[in-house]
Design a protein around this motif. Structure first.
Motif, PDB file in Angstrom:
ATOM      1  N   MET A  70       0.826  -1.214   0.000  1.00 10.61           N
ATOM      2  CA  MET A  70       0.000   0.000   0.000  1.00 10.61           C
ATOM      3  C   MET A  70       0.856   1.258   0.000  1.00 10.61           C
ATOM      4  O   MET A  70       0.539   2.235  -0.691  1.00 10.61           O
ATOM      5  CB  MET A  70      -0.933  -0.012   1.214  1.00 10.61           C
ATOM      6  N   SER A  71       1.942   1.251   0.776  1.00 13.22           N
ATOM      7  CA  SER A  71       2.772   2.454   0.913  1.00 13.22           C
ATOM      8  C   SER A  71       3.624   2.720  -0.320  1.00 13.22           C
ATOM      9  O   SER A  71       3.911   3.874  -0.648  1.00 13.22           O
ATOM     10  CB  SER A  71       3.670   2.336   2.151  1.00 13.22           C
ATOM     11  N   ALA A  72       4.039   1.673  -1.019  1.00  7.84           N
ATOM     12  CA  ALA A  72       4.801   1.877  -2.256  1.00  7.84           C
ATOM     13  C   ALA A  72       3.909   2.506  -3.322  1.00  7.84           C
ATOM     14  O   ALA A  72       4.360   3.318  -4.136  1.00  7.84           O
ATOM     15  CB  ALA A  72       5.374   0.556  -2.749  1.00  7.84           C
ATOM     16  N   ALA A  73       2.635   2.130  -3.314  1.00  9.55           N
ATOM     17  CA  ALA A  73       1.687   2.697  -4.277  1.00  9.55           C
ATOM     18  C   ALA A  73       1.279   4.110  -3.905  1.00  9.55           C
ATOM     19  O   ALA A  73       0.989   4.938  -4.774  1.00  9.55           O
ATOM     20  CB  ALA A  73       0.446   1.803  -4.377  1.00  9.55           C
ATOM     21  N   ASN A  74       1.271   4.416  -2.584  1.00  7.58           N
ATOM     22  CA  ASN A  74       0.848   5.743  -2.122  1.00  7.58           C
ATOM     23  C   ASN A  74       1.612   6.123  -0.864  1.00  7.58           C
ATOM     24  O   ASN A  74       1.081   6.047   0.239  1.00  7.58           O
ATOM     25  CB  ASN A  74      -0.661   5.751  -1.852  1.00  7.58           C
ATOM     26  N   PRO A  75       2.900   6.546  -0.992  1.00  9.60           N
ATOM     27  CA  PRO A  75       3.683   6.926   0.185  1.00  9.60           C
ATOM     28  C   PRO A  75       3.088   8.161   0.855  1.00  9.60           C
ATOM     29  O   PRO A  75       2.814   9.162   0.199  1.00  9.60           O
ATOM     30  CB  PRO A  75       5.068   7.242  -0.394  1.00  9.60           C
ATOM     31  N   HIS A  97      -4.159   4.775   4.651  1.00  8.30           N
ATOM     32  CA  HIS A  97      -4.663   3.684   3.823  1.00  8.30           C
ATOM     33  C   HIS A  97      -6.011   3.187   4.352  1.00  8.30           C
ATOM     34  O   HIS A  97      -6.927   2.896   3.574  1.00  8.30           O
ATOM     35  CB  HIS A  97      -3.660   2.535   3.789  1.00  8.30           C
ATOM     36  N   ALA A  98      -6.132   3.071   5.689  1.00 10.29           N
ATOM     37  CA  ALA A  98      -7.394   2.631   6.290  1.00 10.29           C
ATOM     38  C   ALA A  98      -8.507   3.638   6.016  1.00 10.29           C
ATOM     39  O   ALA A  98      -9.668   3.264   5.803  1.00 10.29           O
ATOM     40  CB  ALA A  98      -7.215   2.441   7.799  1.00 10.29           C
ATOM     41  N   THR A 108       7.858   3.143   6.747  1.00  6.24           N
ATOM     42  CA  THR A 108       6.845   3.518   5.754  1.00  6.24           C
ATOM     43  C   THR A 108       6.302   4.911   6.014  1.00  6.24           C
ATOM     44  O   THR A 108       5.857   5.585   5.084  1.00  6.24           O
ATOM     45  CB  THR A 108       5.680   2.506   5.744  1.00  6.24           C
ATOM     46  N   LEU A 109       6.314   5.359   7.281  1.00  2.75           N
ATOM     47  CA  LEU A 109       5.911   6.733   7.580  1.00  2.75           C
ATOM     48  C   LEU A 109       6.992   7.708   7.130  1.00  2.75           C
ATOM     49  O   LEU A 109       6.711   8.753   6.554  1.00  2.75           O
ATOM     50  CB  LEU A 109       5.642   6.919   9.080  1.00  2.75           C
ATOM     51  N   ALA A 110       8.258   7.333   7.416  1.00  2.00           N
ATOM     52  CA  ALA A 110       9.373   8.225   7.086  1.00  2.00           C
ATOM     53  C   ALA A 110       9.604   8.318   5.590  1.00  2.00           C
ATOM     54  O   ALA A 110      10.131   9.331   5.110  1.00  2.00           O
ATOM     55  CB  ALA A 110      10.648   7.730   7.782  1.00  2.00           C
ATOM     56  N   ALA A 111       9.195   7.288   4.848  1.00  2.00           N
ATOM     57  CA  ALA A 111       9.442   7.286   3.400  1.00  2.00           C
ATOM     58  C   ALA A 111       8.793   8.466   2.706  1.00  2.00           C
ATOM     59  O   ALA A 111       9.272   8.944   1.672  1.00  2.00           O
ATOM     60  CB  ALA A 111       8.933   5.980   2.790  1.00  2.00           C
ATOM     61  N   GLY A 112       7.687   8.974   3.268  1.00  2.00           N
ATOM     62  CA  GLY A 112       6.999  10.113   2.680  1.00  2.00           C
ATOM     63  C   GLY A 112       7.839  11.375   2.660  1.00  2.00           C
ATOM     64  O   GLY A 112       7.540  12.321   1.926  1.00  2.00           O
ATOM     65  N   GLU A 113       8.912  11.402   3.462  1.00  2.75           N
ATOM     66  CA  GLU A 113       9.798  12.568   3.511  1.00  2.75           C
ATOM     67  C   GLU A 113      11.174  12.249   2.933  1.00  2.75           C
ATOM     68  O   GLU A 113      12.166  12.872   3.294  1.00  2.75           O
ATOM     69  CB  GLU A 113       9.920  13.070   4.954  1.00  2.75           C
ATOM     70  N   SER A 114      11.218  11.260   2.063  1.00  8.12           N
ATOM     71  CA  SER A 114      12.479  10.903   1.415  1.00  8.12           C
ATOM     72  C   SER A 114      12.457  11.347  -0.045  1.00  8.12           C
ATOM     73  O   SER A 114      11.413  11.706  -0.584  1.00  8.12           O
ATOM     74  CB  SER A 114      12.708   9.387   1.493  1.00  8.12           C
ATOM     75  N   GLU A 115      13.615  11.308  -0.680  1.00  4.41           N
ATOM     76  CA  GLU A 115      13.726  11.775  -2.061  1.00  4.41           C
ATOM     77  C   GLU A 115      13.037  10.823  -3.033  1.00  4.41           C
ATOM     78  O   GLU A 115      12.530  11.240  -4.063  1.00  4.41           O
ATOM     79  CB  GLU A 115      15.207  11.940  -2.421  1.00  4.41           C
ATOM     80  N   ASN A 116      13.033   9.541  -2.708  1.00  4.24           N
ATOM     81  CA  ASN A 116      12.396   8.549  -3.573  1.00  4.24           C
ATOM     82  C   ASN A 116      11.559   7.613  -2.704  1.00  4.24           C
ATOM     83  O   ASN A 116      12.003   6.512  -2.352  1.00  4.24           O
ATOM     84  CB  ASN A 116      13.451   7.753  -4.358  1.00  4.24           C
ATOM     85  N   PRO A 117      10.343   8.041  -2.330  1.00  2.71           N
ATOM     86  CA  PRO A 117       9.518   7.281  -1.395  1.00  2.71           C
ATOM     87  C   PRO A 117       9.246   5.848  -1.831  1.00  2.71           C
ATOM     88  O   PRO A 117       9.332   4.925  -1.029  1.00  2.71           O
ATOM     89  CB  PRO A 117       8.216   8.091  -1.327  1.00  2.71           C
TER      90      PRO A 117
END
Length: 491
Positions: free
Chosen positions: A80-85, A93-94, A235-244
């Motif tokens: 879910m997070s790879a599709a929508n970080p 997602h919920a 998965t929460l932190a990925a939203g603030e990365s250069e390539n989530p």
């Protein structure tokens, strides 16, 4: 079903216009270490001794069972997070898959869990620091630790990532060294060390591999399951990365070896170096006792330092995680709007400060009312990990269909044997919760019942909020002026 708002993030070039929204301030090395360190909590070092005393060498099966559960849940979350970080991760997602009530409820329960963890870890760190420098009282150390890490999180997400990189790095290096040194000793390959207790025979002697029976494996599961909480932080932190998307995919794919090496590997070394019923394990803790058995000087202080870094890492990540969940809730209208505001550096200041304030209140309760109010807070948040995992299962069942319908190209991570393995994982989580209700010796029943009570209160709040929101929307629609219809000319 509601649509998830798009998160405003910055690209590599800089902050979003006006400094609004989170920024991509986490580097790849930060994400890698957050992902690795996220599964190594202080509970592994501190709480494993009680699991070993309960299940003997069979605690390895308990860790393997929970580890498998975590791998499956992380696979679903990764899909879910790879599709929508997004910073809201499973809560967002919920929200989309199950409804506003689900995103609201699990988001606030997760926030509640981590702000209680802040108090637990701040106190644990203060105990160690007071032992080293008794001139500063325990409450003073707790205050200092909380203030320093709050300041770190307020500066920028990059400063959080840098601190976490080094905190987690120390944990990883320490536990890797422990596994290597202990493993060599178990097989008699460590020069200069003659440990007559070490050997694989410890796994089968002293009452056998399951000295307390097969049922002890499930009891062991209850004792170790909460030490795995934190694996979802990546998965929460990925939203603030250069390539989530890349960050989530990498964290998801590496979860198997992380659990296998750091949990199963280190516990295997402990129960092989010493008999499971050794008094030293119960007295000094499993890892200190294992180091002592090798004749390593100052083993207790070495382990205290490692535990302190784990505590600081958990505190740092706990504050980050709680604030980002609060930010996401504010962004979706499920928390005060001020929680969704960010500084020019992309820091959700209000969300951080609100989380810290509750953390300070919990620390106060820990010192003023440790056996009443604080015990209630700890027990009532204890089963939240299992609630989160269960919601992830049901969200993934719905989100897979939504992603396949709307953007199938985003399914770069896929849950294995969907939907059968997802249903099996959900059934296992429900079974563990049910088994906890039979556990009176380790407060399992109390933990589940109190956690269910808090969850029920949050659910009621969610439904009331949704009903009030619908009423207001209907009122606004009814009050809107009706535009005159064009007359149809005939004749």
């Amino acid at each position: 079903m509601t649509s998830q708002p798009t998160q405003k993030t910055a690209g590599p070039a800089g902050p979003a216009p006006g400094g609004h929204g989170l920024q991509a301030g986490l580097k790849n090395r930060h994400l890698s270490m957050i992902a690795i360190g996220g599964v190594i909590g202080a509970g592994l070092f501190v709480g494993s001794s009680s699991g070993i005393a309960t299940a003997g060498p069979g605690i390895l099966l308990s860790y393997a069972l929970v580890g498998t559960l975590v791998v499956l849940v992380m696979r679903m979350l990764g899909e879910m997070s790879a599709a929508n970080p997004t910073s809201g991760s499973f809560s967002a997602h919920a929200d989309r898959a199950l409804g506003r009530w689900a995103g609201f409820s699990i988001g606030w329960l997760y926030w509640f869990f981590w702000v209680v963890v802040l108090a637990v870890e701040a106190t644990a760190g203060a105990v160690i620091l007071e032992g080293w420098i008794p001139a500063v009282p325990q409450w003073g150390w707790a205050l200092i630790v909380m203030v320093v890490l709050t300041a770190t999180n307020l500066v920028s997400v990059g400063s959080y990532g840098e601190f976490e990189f080094w905190f987690a790095g120390i944990k990883v290096v320490a536990i890797a060294a422990f596994i290597v040194i202990g493993g060599l000793a178990v097989f008699g390959l460590l020069p200069g060390v003659d440990s007559d207790q070490a050997g694989l025979s410890n796994l089968t002697e002293h009452g056998g591999f399951l000295p307390n029976g097969a049922g002890a494996i499930l009891t062991g599961v209850l004792l170790v399951v909460f030490s795995f909480m934190g694996s979802e932080i990546a998965t929460l932190a990925a939203g603030e990365s250069e390539n989530p998307q890349q960050a989530v995919t990498k964290a998801t794919n590496s979860i198997i070896w992380r659990v296998a090496v750091f949990y199963l590997g280190s516990i295997f070394v402990v129960v092989s170096l010493l008999p499971w019923d050794s008094k030293a394990i119960a007295k000094d803790g499993s890892y200190v006792a294992a180091l002592d058995s090798l004749g390593i000087p100052h083993a207790g202080q070495i382990m205290n330092f490692i535990v302190l870094t784990s505590v600081l890492s958990c505190l740092n990540s706990g504050l980050y995680t709680a604030s980002r969940m609060a930010f996401s809730l504010g962004q979706r209208g499920d928390a005060p709007k001020s929680f969704a505001r960010t500084t020019g550096n992309g820091v959700p200041r209000t969300a951080i400060l609100a989380s810290v304030v509750f953390g300070f209140v919990a620390v106060f309760f820990n010192y003023a009312y440790p056996k009443t109010v604080f015990l209630f807070l700890v027990n009532s948040s204890g089963a939240v990990a299992l609630f989160v995992w269960l919601v992830i299962c049901f969200s993934q069942l719905r989100m897979r269909k939504i992603i396949q319908r709307e953007a199938p190209e985003k399914l770069v991570v896929k849950m294995w044997l969907y939907p059968y393995l997802t249903w099996a994982t959900a059934a296992l989580i429900v079974f563990v919760l049910g088994y906890m209700l039979t556990d009176t010796e380790h407060d399992g029943r109390k933990t589940v019942l109190l956690s269910l009570l808090v969850a029920a209160l949050v659910l009621v709040t969610a439904f009331v909020k949704e009903k009030v929101g619908r009423g207001r929307a209907a009122g606004v629609e009814a009050a809107a002026p009706v535009e005159p219809r064009d007359e149809v000319k005939t004749g």
